[in-house]
Enzyme design. Structure first.
Site, PDB file in Angstrom:
ATOM      1  N   LYS A  42       2.211   4.145   4.165  1.00  0.00           N
ATOM      2  CA  LYS A  42       1.754   3.589   2.883  1.00  0.00           C
ATOM      3  C   LYS A  42       0.922   4.636   2.150  1.00  0.00           C
ATOM      4  CE  LYS A  42       3.860  -0.260   3.149  1.00  0.00           C
ATOM      5  NZ  LYS A  42       4.970  -0.498   2.225  1.00  0.00           N
TER       6      LYS A  42
ATOM      7  N   ASP B  70       1.177  -5.450   2.380  1.00  0.00           N
ATOM      8  CA  ASP B  70       0.017  -4.774   1.791  1.00  0.00           C
ATOM      9  C   ASP B  70      -1.308  -5.439   2.163  1.00  0.00           C
ATOM     10  OD1 ASP B  70       1.639  -2.902   0.576  1.00  0.00           O
ATOM     11  OD2 ASP B  70       1.888  -4.099  -1.244  1.00  0.00           O
TER      12      ASP B  70
ATOM     13  N   LYS C 259       1.319  -5.939  -9.505  1.00  0.00           N
ATOM     14  CA  LYS C 259       1.729  -4.532  -9.639  1.00  0.00           C
ATOM     15  C   LYS C 259       3.249  -4.404  -9.536  1.00  0.00           C
ATOM     16  CE  LYS C 259      -0.073  -1.476  -6.638  1.00  0.00           C
ATOM     17  NZ  LYS C 259       0.977  -0.758  -5.894  1.00  0.00           N
TER      18      LYS C 259
ATOM     19  N   ARG D  13       4.420  11.147   1.085  1.00  0.00           N
ATOM     20  CA  ARG D  13       5.149   9.951   1.541  1.00  0.00           C
ATOM     21  C   ARG D  13       6.653  10.213   1.670  1.00  0.00           C
ATOM     22  NH1 ARG D  13       2.911   4.788  -1.506  1.00  0.00           N
ATOM     23  NH2 ARG D  13       4.093   3.772   0.149  1.00  0.00           N
TER      24      ARG D  13
ATOM     25  N   ARG E  43      -2.209   3.607   7.145  1.00  0.00           N
ATOM     26  CA  ARG E  43      -3.147   2.470   7.136  1.00  0.00           C
ATOM     27  C   ARG E  43      -3.522   2.006   8.536  1.00  0.00           C
ATOM     28  NH1 ARG E  43      -1.010  -0.864   1.820  1.00  0.00           N
ATOM     29  NH2 ARG E  43      -2.132   0.480   0.365  1.00  0.00           N
TER      30      ARG E  43
HETATM   31  C1  S3P Z   1       6.594  -2.884  -3.107  1.00  0.00           C
HETATM   32  C2  S3P Z   1       7.127  -2.921  -1.839  1.00  0.00           C
HETATM   33  C3  S3P Z   1       6.342  -2.613  -0.633  1.00  0.00           C
HETATM   34  C4  S3P Z   1       4.840  -2.656  -0.892  1.00  0.00           C
HETATM   35  C5  S3P Z   1       4.471  -1.946  -2.162  1.00  0.00           C
HETATM   36  C6  S3P Z   1       5.163  -2.587  -3.354  1.00  0.00           C
HETATM   37  C7  S3P Z   1       7.457  -3.175  -4.266  1.00  0.00           C
HETATM   38  O1  S3P Z   1       6.683  -1.300  -0.204  1.00  0.00           O
HETATM   39  O2  S3P Z   1       4.150  -2.072   0.186  1.00  0.00           O
HETATM   40  O3  S3P Z   1       3.081  -1.978  -2.384  1.00  0.00           O
HETATM   41  O4  S3P Z   1       6.937  -3.379  -5.386  1.00  0.00           O
HETATM   42  O5  S3P Z   1       8.682  -3.209  -4.084  1.00  0.00           O
HETATM   43  P1  S3P Z   1       7.941  -1.010   0.773  1.00  0.00           P
HETATM   44  O6  S3P Z   1       9.176  -1.247   0.033  1.00  0.00           O
HETATM   45  O7  S3P Z   1       7.765   0.440   1.172  1.00  0.00           O
HETATM   46  O8  S3P Z   1       7.754  -1.941   1.930  1.00  0.00           O
END
Ligand code: S3P
Length: 447
Positions: A350, A323, A24, A125, A354
């Site tokens: 999140k 995650d 993702k 958020r 969570r």
């Molecule tokens: C992500 C960073 C993380 C992660 C999210 C994807 C990214 O979030 O939890 O699912 O693609 O940079 P945070 O930057 O809030 O830690």
């Protein structure tokens, strides 16, 4: 949309060879950097989940040409750095924090105003963490209380480069600043005390940007980008998402007799905290055919059912498995002894809170669980928990999948109130898991 309840009951031994969908994080970034490049980029293995499709739609609204070819490869014809055009409507980022925050960064240095919204989870958020540094670069913001969406980004006319130390370890904040730095003259620097996933840095380099990464004593990094690079369209191959792989991996560890192979999984060390933790718990996971795929390391994983033991997970590991705590907590509830997962304050912001969602679901399933400050403590006796609970997933895909995995090996079936959120990151989850031997069915229906 009416909710889509789903129940999970004791699975047969899981067996088979699968490829989980594309990463993702890397999928979002490939569409965004493609849109900022000159020429055409191709993206193979793009995650076609709702989060990423929202980013694809946003990039189209901002003037890039984004198209899925019949062979499944995506093509993006970009506008060049600084070349995005004002969208004629609100950008709806759905459930995606990554899509929203990274795009806010990109648009902070484009001289027009953009409007963002999202679903109820995303609208709750915190966005201050990106607003604060991006405002220092010259962008303006008008949002709801607490800096929440819906929100307008008034792009800077003359963006200013900054050097910024992240107050929380967040790859999204780091990436938002670096993406804003692309259309900013001079050098933009982000300092992180704890290293977070580096997909933005790796991909910026792949597209032709000048990025310097200095390793700091204690494991941190200083990442500097020189503004106004000429990015050129590239070929991107997206690895299978380790965060999605986590669910079938843990399912295979928990269901007796299982043996599952997962192919082409991303094993970037800054994403591999779960694999390290599971190994410490006694998991039998073998990594084979390690290779490099367009700058990202991948491997095939062979996972066999294993007896697990409780471990202490240090806070320093959180960024590399942020995650994965919902599914790790499920694994811990089948382990013998105590698992203490430390330093999880970020889990509260999140897709859902969570920490509360995990603790609530585990307790309902008969697991001994405590939240102490920012630590989550799970006590197991090495046998399957009771199960038999109905879990509210709170628009959170990872909470939904984690509890469905628990149901595959718990003593009594588990159900979730709404499986719809799973489509944000893992659209084929139910089919893929049932193909391995799981029993995920619509309660009262035929599945
Ligand atoms: C992500 C960073 C993380 C992660 C999210 C994807 C990214 O979030 O939890 O699912 O693609 O940079 P945070 O930057 O809030 O830690």
């Amino acid at each position: 949309m009416p909710p889509k309840p789903l129940s999970s009951s004791l699975a047969a031994a899981l067996s088979g060879r699968i490829r989980v969908p594309g990463d993702k994080s890397i999928s979002h970034r490939s569409l965004m950097l493609g849109a900022l490049s000159v020429g055409v980029s191709t993206i193979e293995g793009l995650l076609e989940g709702e989060d990423v499709l929202a980013t694809a739609a946003a990039m189209r609204s901002l003037g890039a040409h984004v198209e899925r070819r019949p062979d499944g490869v995506w093509e993006v014809a970009g506008r060049g750095v600084g070349g995005l055009a004002e969208a004629d409507d609100v950008l709806d980022m759905g459930n995606a924090g990554t899509g929203a925050r990274l795009l806010m960064g990109m648009l902070a240095s484009h001289p027009f105003t953009s409007f963002f919204t999202g679903d109820a989870s995303l609208r709750s958020r915190p966005m201050r963490r990106v607003i604060e540094p991006l405002a220092r670069m010259g962008a303006g913001f008008v949002g709801r209380s607490g800096g929440r969406l819906p929100l307008a980004v008034i792009g800077a006319q003359s963006p200013i480069p900054i050097s910024y130390e992240l107050p929380v370890p967040s790859a999204q904040v780091k990436s938002a600043i670096l993406l804003a730095g692309l259309n900013t003259p001079g050098r933009t620097t982000v300092v992180e005390k704890e290293a977070t996933r580096d997909h933005t840095e790796l991909m910026l380099r792949h597209f032709g940007a000048e990025i310097v990464v200095d390793l700091l004593p204690g494991g941190g990094r200083a990442v500097s980008l020189t503004g106004h690079p000429e990015l050129t369209g590239r070929a991107v191959v997206v690895p299978a998402d380790p965060s999605s792989a986590a669910f079938p991996v843990v399912a295979a560890l928990l269901v007796p007799g299982s043996e599952v192979v997962l192919t082409g999984v991303g094993v970037n060390p800054l994403r591999s905290g779960l694999f390290q933790t599971l190994a410490e718990m006694g998991a039998d996971i073998q990594f084979t055919d390690r290779r490099d795929q367009a700058g990202e390391p991948v491997a095939d994983l062979l996972v066999r059912h294993s007896a697990l033991r409780g471990v202490d997970v240090p806070p320093s590991r959180a960024p590399s498995m942020i995650d994965e705590y919902p599914i790790l907590a499920v694994a811990a509830s089948f382990a013998r002894g105590q698992t203490r997962m430390r330093g999880l304050s970020e889990l509260r912001v999140k897709e859902s809170d969570r920490l509360a969602a995990i603790a609530g679901g585990l307790a309902a399933a008969g697991v001994k669980v405590t939240v102490s400050g920012d630590d989550l403590i799970v006590d197991g006796d090495g046998g399957p928990p009771a199960g038999g609970a109905a879990v509210a997933v709170r628009l959170d895909h990872r909470i939904a999948m984690a509890f469905l995995v628990m149901g595959m090996a718990a003593r009594r079936p588990l159900s979730i109130d709404d499986a719809a959120a799973i489509d944000t990151s893992f659209p084929d989850f139910v089919t893929l898991m049932n193909g391995l031997g799981a029993r995920l069915v619509v309660p009262g229906g035929e599945g």
